[in-house]
Design an enzyme around this catalytic site. Structure first.
Site, PDB file in Angstrom:
ATOM      1  CB  CYS A  65     -11.081  -9.237   6.733  1.00  0.00           C
ATOM      2  SG  CYS A  65     -11.601  -7.548   6.406  1.00  0.00           S
ATOM      3  CG  HIS A  98       0.518  11.556  -2.690  1.00  0.00           C
ATOM      4  ND1 HIS A  98      -0.405  12.311  -3.355  1.00  0.00           N
ATOM      5  CD2 HIS A  98       1.610  11.516  -3.493  1.00  0.00           C
ATOM      6  CE1 HIS A  98       0.107  12.717  -4.511  1.00  0.00           C
ATOM      7  NE2 HIS A  98       1.331  12.236  -4.615  1.00  0.00           N
TER       8      HIS A  98
END
Length: 164
Positions: A65, A98
């Site tokens: 967006c 992670h």
């Protein structure tokens, strides 16, 4: 890899550029919309693509967006989705390592297709490290299911799968 892509009008041009690059690299791309730069609202398209990932119809998702924020916030409302609005390849790689992100948000206002390419590449090629991060993914899933995040629901649930 099967990748769901989506955008609103403010991300349409970048989505189309990312989609073309993914297709050129041999990926199976599913376009969840929008289909033009005519004004529209992002939640419908972001949710559609994120649900494809959550339900296993796509392995990953790339959402665009104007800022990258709205589509990322929307995606994170879908069970099993971990989305990050990444601004560079290092950020995308760390989020994969992670946090095991499965949806990438991008900002058309900040990125050209050329600038987005290494971010998308890092998102697609970086592996989740597991280990201590696996426990944290399960704790996120606990929060997603209404818990307080202090205990994993089950160590048998793979990253990206809804827990409740």
């Amino acid at each position: 890899m099967r990748i769901a892509v989506a955008s609103d009008h403010a991300g349409y041009a970048l989505k189309e550029g990312v989609k073309a690059a993914l297709l050129a690299d041999g990926h199976d791309v599913v376009d969840a919309g929008t289909t033009s730069d005519a004004s529209t609202d992002y939640p419908e398209y972001a949710a559609r693509a994120a649900r494809m990932v959550s339900e296993g119809d796509a392995e990953r998702g790339v959402l665009v967006c104007g800022s990258g924020n709205g589509v990322t916030i929307t995606a994170n409302k879908i069970a099993g989705i971990r989305a990050v609005n990444a601004h560079d390849a290092d950020e995308a790689a760390m989020a994969r390592k992670h946090n095991g992100i499965n949806v990438l948000g991008l900002s058309q206002a900040r990125l050209s297709a050329d600038a987005a390419a290494p971010i998308v590449a890092a998102f697609l090629t970086t592996a989740f490290e597991g280990g201590r991060h696996e426990r944290r993914i399960l704790e996120i899933a606990d929060v997603e299911g209404g818990g307080d995040g202090t205990a994993p629901v089950s160590a048998d649930i793979p990253p990206g799968q809804p827990t409740h």
